[in-house]
Design an enzyme around this catalytic site. Structure first.
Site, PDB file in Angstrom:
ATOM      1  N   LYS A   1      21.645  20.425  -2.460  1.00 49.51           N
ATOM      2  CA  LYS A   1      21.216  19.117  -1.951  1.00 49.51           C
ATOM      3  C   LYS A   1      19.719  18.990  -1.714  1.00 49.51           C
ATOM      4  O   LYS A   1      19.275  18.191  -0.890  1.00 49.51           O
ATOM      5  CB  LYS A   1      21.984  18.727  -0.667  1.00 49.51           C
ATOM      6  CG  LYS A   1      23.477  18.904  -0.726  1.00 49.51           C
ATOM      7  CD  LYS A   1      24.091  18.377  -2.006  1.00 49.51           C
ATOM      8  CE  LYS A   1      24.029  16.875  -2.107  1.00 49.51           C
ATOM      9  NZ  LYS A   1      24.504  16.424  -3.456  1.00 49.51           N
TER      10      LYS A   1
ATOM     11  N   HIS B   1      21.786  28.060  -7.421  1.00 41.78           N
ATOM     12  CA  HIS B   1      21.518  27.848  -5.991  1.00 41.78           C
ATOM     13  C   HIS B   1      21.428  29.199  -5.277  1.00 41.78           C
ATOM     14  O   HIS B   1      21.384  29.246  -4.051  1.00 41.78           O
ATOM     15  CB  HIS B   1      22.661  27.066  -5.334  1.00 41.78           C
ATOM     16  CG  HIS B   1      22.759  25.617  -5.716  1.00 41.78           C
ATOM     17  ND1 HIS B   1      21.670  24.797  -5.845  1.00 41.78           N
ATOM     18  CD2 HIS B   1      23.845  24.831  -5.946  1.00 41.78           C
ATOM     19  CE1 HIS B   1      22.086  23.566  -6.170  1.00 41.78           C
ATOM     20  NE2 HIS B   1      23.404  23.563  -6.243  1.00 41.78           N
TER      21      HIS B   1
ATOM     22  N   SER C   1      22.592  15.682   3.852  1.00 42.53           N
ATOM     23  CA  SER C   1      23.049  15.443   2.490  1.00 42.53           C
ATOM     24  C   SER C   1      24.241  16.344   2.152  1.00 42.53           C
ATOM     25  O   SER C   1      25.208  15.921   1.508  1.00 42.53           O
ATOM     26  CB  SER C   1      21.884  15.694   1.531  1.00 42.53           C
ATOM     27  OG  SER C   1      22.292  15.464   0.215  1.00 42.53           O
TER      28      SER C   1
END
Ligand SMILES: *[C@@H]1O[C@H](CO)[C@@H](O)[C@H](O)[C@H]1NC(C)=O
Ligand SMILES: *[C@@H]1O[C@H](CO)[C@@H](O)[C@H](O)[C@H]1NC(C)=O
Length: 304
Positions: free
Chosen positions: A51, A111, A141
């Site tokens: 995010k 990530h 988020s």
């Protein structure tokens, strides 16, 4: 424990764990294959905490690589253009398999925190493009994302999620360690470290040293003229990307992402945390943040 039962009831998956970092169980199951992933020297790896503007930077990178050719950028949804190396959900091809099948030069996405990155990326001296976003907006988020994505745990109520995020008990682990880890390696490896908040302050002049899109282009060995820069700024603006079916995840079935709960491209702003954090939560967060970020000169802009 209560949240685990709640997740089971809702049919949401549990997370597994690798070296203290929570990751989806299907990723943990494939861990050996992910760790032995073979990077190639001309790979570009887009790295972010979840995010933090991943889809945004992916679209920017692709537009630069395709010299602004929109038809080429529409060849596939953005999440299929750049294999997500730790992604695994059998029977679909895993991120590793997608990357292996891809001709060079490859642009890949992860990530993963520094300590979990497959070692061959360091050995092959790849280029890394890291985008960091302030922790408070990432938290907000991520919370809305976990509400709408059915393949991650249910976030529970906001006040519980707030505590889980602060404790790093979310997929891909603590935000603090993630940004600090990548910040630390940036001078030892070929890392372009960008901030989401700087990318929001677009100054569309190729000569502007603060022009983040031009920085990305130069990192990729290109130089954008005014016309191409403005075209990229326009097509990667939030409103245009929200309406781009190749970016807004509209092809993903409701059983995987229910965008009626919260759209995948939700707001894309800086400072939305102020609409979620209570005064008490903000104080708690700031105290904890100061301790965890002590000893780093990494600073974030929390509002524009
Ligand atoms: C994605 O873009 C398409 C095409 O503009 C649009 O019809 C659709 O509503 C968008 N989807 C979402 C979830 O915003
Ligand atoms: C902050 O630290 C990093 C890495 O430790 C270093 O590269 C950078 O120059 C420092 N920045 C400032 C503004 O002191």
């Amino acid at each position: 424990e209560e949240l685990c039962q709640d997740n089971r009831r809702k049919g949401r998956p549990q997370l597994g764990e690798v070296e203290g970092i929570l990751l989806s169980q299907s990723t943990c199951n494939e861990w050996q294959r992910i760790q032995s992933f073979q990077a190639r020297p001309d790979d570009l790896l887009i790295c972010t905490y979840p995010k933090a503007g991943t889809t945004w930077i992916q679209e920017i990178v692709d537009m630069i690589q395709q010299d602004g050719d929109l038809e080429k950028c529409k060849r596939a949804p953005v999440h299929h253009r750049h294999p997500f190396i730790e992604w695994a959900r059998p029977p679909q091809p895993s991120g590793v398999e997608q990357a292996e099948a891809m001709p060079s030069p490859r642009t890949l996405k992860t990530h993963l925190p520094v300590k979990l990155l497959p070692p061959s990326f360091w050995e092959q001296k790849c280029k890394f493009l890291y985008v960091a976003r302030n922790a408070k907006d990432c938290m907000v988020s991520y919370y809305h994302f976990q509400r709408m994505s059915k393949v991650v745990p249910d976030p529970g109520p906001w006040h519980e999620y707030f505590e889980m995020f602060m404790a790093g008990k979310v997929g891909w682990g603590p935000w603090h360690d993630h940004v600090k880890g990548w910040w630390k390696v940036k001078d030892m490896h070929c890392v372009l470290f960008l901030f989401y908040e700087d990318m929001k302050k677009v100054m569309p002049s190729p000569q502007d040293p603060k022009c983040e899109i031009q920085k990305v282009a130069q990192f990729l060995g290109k130089n954008l003229d005014q016309e191409l820069l403005e075209k990229i700024v326009y097509h990667t603006s939030f409103d245009v990307m929200k309406d781009n079916p190749m970016a807004n995840r509209s092809g993903i079935p409701v059983s995987i992402m229910d965008q009626s709960i919260s759209p995948f491209m939700r707001k894309g702003t800086v400072g939305d945390w102020k609409n979620h954090f209570t005064v008490a939560q903000n104080e708690r967060f700031e105290d904890d943040y100061e301790k965890k970020m002590a000893g780093t000169n990494l600073t974030f802009c929390m509002e524009l």
